[in-house]
Scaffold this motif. Structure first.
Motif, short mmCIF file in Angstrom:
data_model
loop_
_atom_site.label_atom_id
_atom_site.label_comp_id
_atom_site.label_asym_id
_atom_site.label_seq_id
_atom_site.Cartn_x
_atom_site.Cartn_y
_atom_site.Cartn_z
N SER A 294 -3.98 2.46 -7.90
CA SER A 294 -4.47 3.81 -7.66
C SER A 294 -4.46 4.66 -8.92
O SER A 294 -5.36 5.47 -9.15
CB SER A 294 -3.64 4.52 -6.59
N THR A 295 -3.43 4.50 -9.75
CA THR A 295 -3.30 5.32 -10.95
C THR A 295 -3.62 4.56 -12.23
O THR A 295 -3.52 5.13 -13.32
CB THR A 295 -1.86 5.88 -11.06
N ASN B 137 -11.28 -3.84 -0.31
CA ASN B 137 -9.94 -4.38 -0.59
C ASN B 137 -9.94 -5.90 -0.47
O ASN B 137 -9.30 -6.59 -1.26
CB ASN B 137 -8.90 -3.77 0.34
N ASN C 120 0.08 -0.42 -10.41
CA ASN C 120 -0.38 0.62 -9.50
C ASN C 120 -1.90 0.74 -9.66
O ASN C 120 -2.38 1.31 -10.65
CB ASN C 120 0.31 1.95 -9.80
N GLU D 273 -15.56 0.90 -7.06
CA GLU D 273 -15.54 1.43 -5.70
C GLU D 273 -16.48 0.70 -4.75
O GLU D 273 -16.40 0.89 -3.54
CB GLU D 273 -15.84 2.93 -5.72
N ARG E 125 0.83 -1.20 0.00
CA ARG E 125 0.00 0.00 0.00
C ARG E 125 0.87 1.26 0.00
O ARG E 125 0.37 2.34 -0.19
CB ARG E 125 -0.93 0.00 1.21
#
Length: 147
Positions: free
Chosen positions: A45-46, A83, A43, A79, A27
């Motif tokens: 997140s991106t 996790n 990644n 979303e 993380r």
């Protein structure tokens, strides 16, 4: 050889680095600046995939790679998924990939473990990037028979 969540400096990290091949989840975004820890960095997140300079030739992406990467990114973008659900979803996809790899060979070694040879992969006449990916996956999973 799969470490779903690793913290820098943890005993698990030392164990992980003792293997020649592993999959690890972090993380801490600074991992991207540590190419000594990865060949391929995803990644979530991106929505980016980074291939370490030392692994560019090995990780030229074929359709199988792109499909798998797209699937992982799409899961990460949802979303509504926690996790924990994301980890389970990716684990199931990896299990499916391993089962498909096992399906390419009916060879069993002396210990009863299913193995595959480079020749068996080549008989399938796959794209070079796919063949290389599956060869490396078999090696990482201890399924590669070299003689």
């Amino acid at each position: 050889m799969i470490y779903p969540y690793v913290l820098f400096g943890s005993p698990e990290m030392s164990e992980m680095k003792s293997h020649s091949h592993f999959v690890a989840g972090f993380r801490d975004a600074s991992v991207e600046n540590r190419p000594d820890l990865y060949d391929l960095f995803v990644n979530l997140s991106t929505n980016e995939i980074v291939v370490a300079t030392h692994a560019k030739e090995v990780f030229s992406m074929g359709k199988l790679h792109k499909d798998l990467a797209t699937y992982i990114v799409q899961c990460a973008e949802d979303e509504t998924k926690s996790n924990q659900v994301l980890i389970k979803t990716v684990a199931l996809k990896v299990k499916e990939l391993l089962n498909n790899l096992k399906g390419l060979s009916d060879t069993v070694d002396e210990s009863g473990q299913q193995v595959i040879t480079l020749e068996q992969l080549r008989e399938r006449k796959m794209a070079p990037a796919t063949e290389n990916f599956l060869f490396n996956l078999a090696a990482a999973e201890g399924m590669l028979k070299t003689s």
